[in-house]
Design a protein around this motif. Structure first.
Motif, PDB file in Angstrom:
ATOM      1  N   GLY A 152      23.486   9.736  12.066  1.00 12.12           N
ATOM      2  CA  GLY A 152      24.598   9.756  13.252  1.00 12.12           C
ATOM      3  C   GLY A 152      24.064  10.665  14.343  1.00 12.12           C
ATOM      4  N   GLY A 198      21.934  10.001  16.621  1.00 14.53           N
ATOM      5  CA  GLY A 198      21.559   9.165  17.795  1.00 14.53           C
ATOM      6  C   GLY A 198      20.236   8.546  18.022  1.00 14.53           C
ATOM      7  N   LYS A 199      19.473   8.391  16.884  1.00 13.76           N
ATOM      8  CA  LYS A 199      17.983   7.835  16.936  1.00 13.76           C
ATOM      9  C   LYS A 199      18.193   6.385  17.143  1.00 13.76           C
ATOM     10  CE  LYS A 199      17.242   9.259  12.675  1.00 13.76           C
ATOM     11  NZ  LYS A 199      18.807   9.737  12.242  1.00 13.76           N
ATOM     12  N   THR A 200      18.834   5.737  16.624  1.00 14.78           N
ATOM     13  CA  THR A 200      18.834   4.255  16.669  1.00 14.78           C
ATOM     14  C   THR A 200      19.567   3.990  18.057  1.00 14.78           C
ATOM     15  OG1 THR A 200      19.574   3.936  14.421  1.00 14.78           O
ATOM     16  CG2 THR A 200      19.941   2.061  15.734  1.00 14.78           C
ATOM     17  N   THR A 201      20.720   4.618  18.667  1.00 12.61           N
ATOM     18  CA  THR A 201      21.176   4.385  20.047  1.00 12.61           C
ATOM     19  C   THR A 201      20.042   4.623  21.113  1.00 12.61           C
ATOM     20  OG1 THR A 201      23.399   5.426  19.092  1.00 12.61           O
ATOM     21  CG2 THR A 201      23.109   5.176  21.517  1.00 12.61           C
TER      22      THR A 201
HETATM   23  N1  LIG Z   1      28.358   0.224  18.543  1.00 14.06           N
HETATM   24  C1  LIG Z   1      28.863   1.454  18.429  1.00 14.06           C
HETATM   25  N2  LIG Z   1      30.210   1.870  18.595  1.00 14.06           N
HETATM   26  C2  LIG Z   1      30.875   3.105  18.479  1.00 14.06           C
HETATM   27  N3  LIG Z   1      30.118   4.322  17.934  1.00 14.06           N
HETATM   28  C3  LIG Z   1      28.724   4.079  17.738  1.00 14.06           C
HETATM   29  C4  LIG Z   1      28.087   2.557  17.751  1.00 14.06           C
HETATM   30  N4  LIG Z   1      26.715   2.736  17.594  1.00 14.06           N
HETATM   31  C5  LIG Z   1      26.619   4.146  17.279  1.00 14.06           C
HETATM   32  N5  LIG Z   1      27.777   4.688  17.247  1.00 14.06           N
HETATM   33  C6  LIG Z   1      27.929   6.004  17.017  1.00 14.06           C
HETATM   34  O1  LIG Z   1      27.112   7.077  17.635  1.00 14.06           O
HETATM   35  C7  LIG Z   1      26.402   8.101  16.809  1.00 14.06           C
HETATM   36  C8  LIG Z   1      24.932   8.039  16.747  1.00 14.06           C
HETATM   37  O2  LIG Z   1      24.843   6.752  15.924  1.00 14.06           O
HETATM   38  P1  LIG Z   1      23.107   6.471  16.058  1.00 14.06           P
HETATM   39  O3  LIG Z   1      23.491   5.082  14.704  1.00 14.06           O
HETATM   40  O4  LIG Z   1      22.546   6.224  17.014  1.00 14.06           O
HETATM   41  O5  LIG Z   1      22.739   7.360  14.625  1.00 14.06           O
HETATM   42  P2  LIG Z   1      21.374   7.677  13.844  1.00 14.06           P
HETATM   43  O6  LIG Z   1      20.684   9.035  14.019  1.00 14.06           O
HETATM   44  O7  LIG Z   1      20.359   6.574  14.042  1.00 14.06           O
HETATM   45  O8  LIG Z   1      21.821   7.522  12.437  1.00 14.06           O
HETATM   46  P3  LIG Z   1      21.327   7.019  11.057  1.00 14.06           P
HETATM   47  O9  LIG Z   1      20.094   7.726  10.775  1.00 14.06           O
HETATM   48  O10 LIG Z   1      22.580   7.106  10.069  1.00 14.06           O
HETATM   49  O11 LIG Z   1      20.767   5.542  11.186  1.00 14.06           O
HETATM   50  C9  LIG Z   1      27.208   7.806  15.450  1.00 14.06           C
HETATM   51  O12 LIG Z   1      28.360   8.720  15.652  1.00 14.06           O
HETATM   52  C10 LIG Z   1      27.716   6.460  15.451  1.00 14.06           C
HETATM   53  O13 LIG Z   1      28.907   6.168  14.526  1.00 14.06           O
END
Ligand SMILES: Nc1ncnc2c1ncn2[C@@H]1O[C@H](COP(=O)(O)OP(=O)(O)OP(=O)(O)O)[C@@H](O)[C@H]1O
Length: 313
Positions: free
Chosen positions: A49, A51-54
């Motif tokens: 969570g 923000g890596k995937t975002t």
């Molecule tokens: N489409 C969306 N709508 C609302 N919130 C989102 C959306 N996509 C991601 N988020 C939120 O944005 C934040 C970052 O999410 P992200 O998927 O980028 O994290 P991450 O570091 O990739 O996590 P992981 O390691 O679990 O994959 C999280 O709080 C997630 O719930």
């Protein structure tokens, strides 16, 4: 400030300035700045969570930044998204493969999407199946392949069009150690061929192979550095202690070793004196501690301490 147009044959593969993504009130990524040179093997690390995937979604044109700008392979991600997509390869946690097709059919289908002429497509498919040790599986359906083979095929699909930059979001998640190693051999090979690789992973020992890593904490980038230098900078040893009265132990050692990192059931200290006498400390602490261990730091420690108080450049 706008990112300047970069030339073809760019030296910077990925550049971001003030990149942010908000979902309503949630700031998933905040004010991200990146400058990743061509050919670098870059790791973005962070807890679930963070923000890596975002970040990957914004850099690969799959999510529109709320504010800020980014250039990938020299192209602006919002106004030149088609050119960005042609220059990159993507491998996500969710497979892009069709399980009802064979190995060869999946790759031929991807080659058609990339508009590769059939003779070139066939040549690349042969090369990749050889590289990923799948040449004997070409007529098999995906359902008959192991998880590692499927992931390998996902990467093969991602690099079929010879992208300049490959984005890998947790490429080894859920794989066992032999399959993870195999995937890493393929990634190493792509890297030797000069491909820029942007990686996220939870397996921090894998990120030790990166040229550079940075950390994300609640959507904000914490500057990291070269993994070997980061572990060296952290200290000579990590001292782990278990005790009934953890507060008392921390207060006793804080003056000499600095603040502790608290984890469930244990306290860790960074030891920056290579001559530190653990035997004397053990004697001094006696039965106020129930366990005492010390070891060389690794990238996992860097990660924990960075998220705690920052040790990057
Ligand atoms: N489409 C969306 N709508 C609302 N919130 C989102 C959306 N996509 C991601 N988020 C939120 O944005 C934040 C970052 O999410 P992200 O998927 O980028 O994290 P991450 O570091 O990739 O996590 P992981 O390691 O679990 O994959 C999280 O709080 C997630 O719930």
């Amino acid at each position: 400030m706008a990112i300047p147009e970069s030339n073809k044959g760019i030296a910077i593969a990925i550049q971001a300035q003030g990149l942010s993504k908000h979902y309503g009130a949630l700031q998933a990524v905040q004010d991200l700045h990146l400058n990743i040179p061509q050919g670098q093997f870059y790791g973005l690390l962070g807890p679930n969570g963070s923000g890596k995937t975002t970040t990957i979604h914004m850099l690969t044109t799959l999510a529109r930044p709320t504010t800020g700008q980014a250039r990938v392979a020299g192209f602006e991600v919002t106004t030149q998204s088609v050119a960005v997509r042609q220059a990159i390869g993507l491998v996500f946690q969710e497979s892009a493969l069709d399980p009802t097709m064979t190995v060869a059919e999946n790759l031929r289908f991807a080659a058609a999407l990339y508009n590769l002429p059939p003779p070139l497509a066939n040549q690349r498919i042969d090369e990749l199946l050889m590289l990923f040790n799948l040449q004997n599986k070409r007529q098999q359906r995906l359902t008959t392949l192991s998880g590692g083979m499927r992931r390998a095929l996902d990467i093969a699909r991602g690099v079929l069009h010879r992208p300049q930059i490959l984005f890998l979001d947790e490429p080894t998640l859920g794989l066992d150690i032999p399959n993870r190693r195999a995937i890493w051999r393929f990634i190493e090979q792509l890297r030797r061929e000069g491909m820029t690789v942007f990686l996220t992973t939870h397996y921090l020992e894998e990120a030790e192979a990166c040229d550079r890593v940075d950390f994300l904490k609640q959507g904000r980038l914490i500057s990291g550095g070269i993994p070997k230098q980061l572990t060296a900078k952290l200290g000579d040893y990590i001292l782990e202690l278990e005790a009934e009265e953890m507060d008392t132990v921390e207060n006793r050692l804080k003056g000499r070793l600095g603040s502790a990192l608290w984890e469930p059931g244990s306290l860790s200290f960074r030891v920056t004196d290579p001559q530190f006498s653990f035997a004397s400390l053990q004697e001094e602490l006696g039965n106020t501690v129930s366990a005492m261990r010390w070891r060389r730091p690794n990238l996992n420690d860097v990660f924990l301490w960075t998220l705690n108080d920052g040790v990057g450049d």
